[in-house]
Design a protein around this motif. Sequence first.
Motif, mmCIF file in Angstrom:
data_model
loop_
_atom_site.group_PDB
_atom_site.id
_atom_site.type_symbol
_atom_site.label_atom_id
_atom_site.label_comp_id
_atom_site.label_asym_id
_atom_site.label_seq_id
_atom_site.Cartn_x
_atom_site.Cartn_y
_atom_site.Cartn_z
ATOM 1 N N LEU A 306 0.821 -1.221 0.000
ATOM 2 C CA LEU A 306 0.000 0.000 0.000
ATOM 3 C C LEU A 306 0.849 1.262 0.000
ATOM 4 O O LEU A 306 0.315 2.376 -0.031
ATOM 5 N N LYS A 307 2.190 1.076 0.045
ATOM 6 C CA LYS A 307 3.133 2.197 0.063
ATOM 7 C C LYS A 307 2.882 3.117 1.254
ATOM 8 O O LYS A 307 2.879 4.354 1.134
ATOM 9 N N ILE A 308 2.660 2.502 2.405
ATOM 10 C CA ILE A 308 2.491 3.227 3.673
ATOM 11 C C ILE A 308 3.736 2.977 4.517
ATOM 12 O O ILE A 308 4.143 1.829 4.715
ATOM 13 N N ASP A 309 4.348 4.047 5.010
ATOM 14 C CA ASP A 309 5.572 3.942 5.801
ATOM 15 C C ASP A 309 5.290 3.171 7.094
ATOM 16 O O ASP A 309 4.485 3.634 7.922
ATOM 17 N N PRO A 310 5.935 2.008 7.293
ATOM 18 C CA PRO A 310 5.690 1.223 8.514
ATOM 19 C C PRO A 310 6.049 1.979 9.794
ATOM 20 O O PRO A 310 5.494 1.700 10.857
ATOM 21 N N ARG A 311 6.993 2.962 9.673
ATOM 22 C CA ARG A 311 7.469 3.693 10.853
ATOM 23 C C ARG A 311 6.597 4.889 11.211
ATOM 24 O O ARG A 311 6.814 5.550 12.233
#
Length: 405
Positions: A306-311
């Motif tokens: 989903l191209k969401i930053d895990p951090r």
Amino acid sequence: MKYDVIIVGAGASGMMAAITAASHHKKVLLLERMDKLGKKILATGNGRCNLSNAYMDENCYRGQRPSFAYPMIEEFGLEDLIQFFESLGMLVTEQNGYYYPASLQATTVVDTLAQKLKHLHVDILTEFEVTKAEKRKSTFYVYGNDKCFQSSNLILATGGCAQPNLGSNGSGYKLAKDFHHKITDTFPSLVGLEAEGKYLKDTSGVRNVSNVSVYANNELIAKEHGEVQFTKYGISGIPIFQISHFAIEALRRKKKVKIYLNLMPQMVTLEETTEVFLKSCNYKTVEEFFQGFLNKKLVYAILLRLKIDPRKPVAQLSRKDLNRILDMIQHFEVEIKGYKGYDMAQVTAGGVSTKEIIQGTLESKLLEGLYVVGELLDVDGTCGGYNLQWAFTSGYIAASQIGRQ
């Protein structure tokens, strides 16, 4: 020497046919191309030999005529199979509806059958490659290893193509074709499916109980539930095996196949639970937050897809992105590009057309005295003992018909 019946193939169906025919005082010759009897049986049920299943109906079998096998299984089914093995001195045990030898060893099944074959004085030749079979007048001639044997009846029990290292190399199809039988399209079944996606390297090794929905050209064609195994090549596990027949059939028809996994099928209140957790755990990153829901490898793969930053702090996650994550948890898309081959398949789909076989006796409609049984026919079952039950049933049905002669 002329026999009453020659049986080509000493797997489950062949050994059952030999025992049944010999029990009717028929002179029997059993031919096997491998060096030992029942090699494929030894590999079933992870070496424990899943013989049959408590749940049985015609939906457990596939083929161009899915209802072909079930009437014969009603004639010789689970209770009959248990009684048969107990008559040979082998106890059968049940675990969650699955039936096994009480020893939980497949070798017990093979040894029990072999001991009965010996007791009945069945002639057995191993490492015997049948190269040709024909019928002249009322006699079958079977050739191989520079020898020729004669019989009044011939049973083809060679298996299909699945697991050729255990004996099923497709040779039976040629023998059936020589008798002018049609072979339906054959392909591996009960097998892992190959997928597209960079996420596979991240999810490999994960096991997750999921709802599985299979779509071909956006049309739902199959559903299952169970533990899905993520691999480097795609997805595997019992629920994937169960739907593999339908997915592969669609792929072979050049349809676009996608599988959607509900990764949390037991969580019917996913959205509500997420809202509650957001209030008490907003100090976490997005990755940390969803690791409380799922395997961390799956969480990481979802966020990267989903191209969401895990951090990113979960408190800063937009409502749109939150909904996207929840949607992928419930609709994890797997694009299917192929499937594993016969060497990894449990069974062959397709085979000798059942339209040319008499239902109830398994005798050829084209040639009197010729019988086709087991996996060689266009009959394949789901996981859980259904294919072995069919093998034993079909061997019994064909040999019983010969025994009545």
